[in-house]
Design a protein around this motif. Structure first.
Motif, PDB file in Angstrom:
ATOM      1  N   GLY A  48      33.626  40.796  47.494  1.00 27.87           N
ATOM      2  CA  GLY A  48      34.753  40.008  46.191  1.00 27.87           C
ATOM      3  C   GLY A  48      35.141  39.362  47.125  1.00 27.87           C
ATOM      4  O   GLY A  48      36.400  38.444  46.631  1.00 27.87           O
ATOM      5  N   LEU A  49      35.368  39.649  48.370  1.00 27.72           N
ATOM      6  CA  LEU A  49      37.071  38.817  49.199  1.00 27.72           C
ATOM      7  C   LEU A  49      36.128  36.953  49.240  1.00 27.72           C
ATOM      8  O   LEU A  49      36.752  36.243  48.877  1.00 27.72           O
ATOM      9  N   ALA A  50      34.510  37.436  49.269  1.00 29.57           N
ATOM     10  CA  ALA A  50      34.365  35.681  48.971  1.00 29.57           C
ATOM     11  C   ALA A  50      34.288  34.679  47.762  1.00 29.57           C
ATOM     12  O   ALA A  50      34.523  34.312  47.780  1.00 29.57           O
ATOM     13  N   SER A  51      33.946  35.938  46.790  1.00 31.69           N
ATOM     14  CA  SER A  51      34.248  35.169  45.842  1.00 31.69           C
ATOM     15  C   SER A  51      35.740  34.925  45.480  1.00 31.69           C
ATOM     16  O   SER A  51      36.014  33.480  44.814  1.00 31.69           O
ATOM     17  N   LYS A  52      36.470  35.427  45.768  1.00 31.02           N
ATOM     18  CA  LYS A  52      38.062  35.472  45.533  1.00 31.02           C
ATOM     19  C   LYS A  52      38.565  34.414  46.423  1.00 31.02           C
ATOM     20  O   LYS A  52      39.411  33.183  45.863  1.00 31.02           O
TER      21      LYS A  52
END
Length: 74
Positions: A48-52
């Motif tokens: 999720g953090l990589a996507s953000k």
């Protein structure tokens, strides 16, 4: 002390060690299972953090305008 007594004591000692080892293995198994759940949760958070982060970098490259947002399917 007879040989039977010595063998009996050795058997009791082995049974005690086996019981202790079984308890230790069960405890370690619980720890490994808990750590596996934690790793899975952390991997999900990281995704999720990589996507953000990717979205933020795209916005930065595009000047940050709301009209230039990346489409959801990108």
């Amino acid at each position: 002390m007879s040989q039977d007594d010595v063998l009996q004591e050795a058997l009791i000692e082995l049974q005690s060690r086996l019981s202790f080892q079984e308890d230790t293995i069960n405890e370690l198994n619980l720890i490994v299972a808990r750590q596996d759940r934690q790793l899975q949760a952390l991997a999900k958070q990281l995704g999720g953090l990589a996507s953000k982060f990717d979205d933020a970098m795209f916005d930065r490259e595009q000047g940050g305008s709301a009209a230039d947002e990346r489409p959801p399917h990108y």
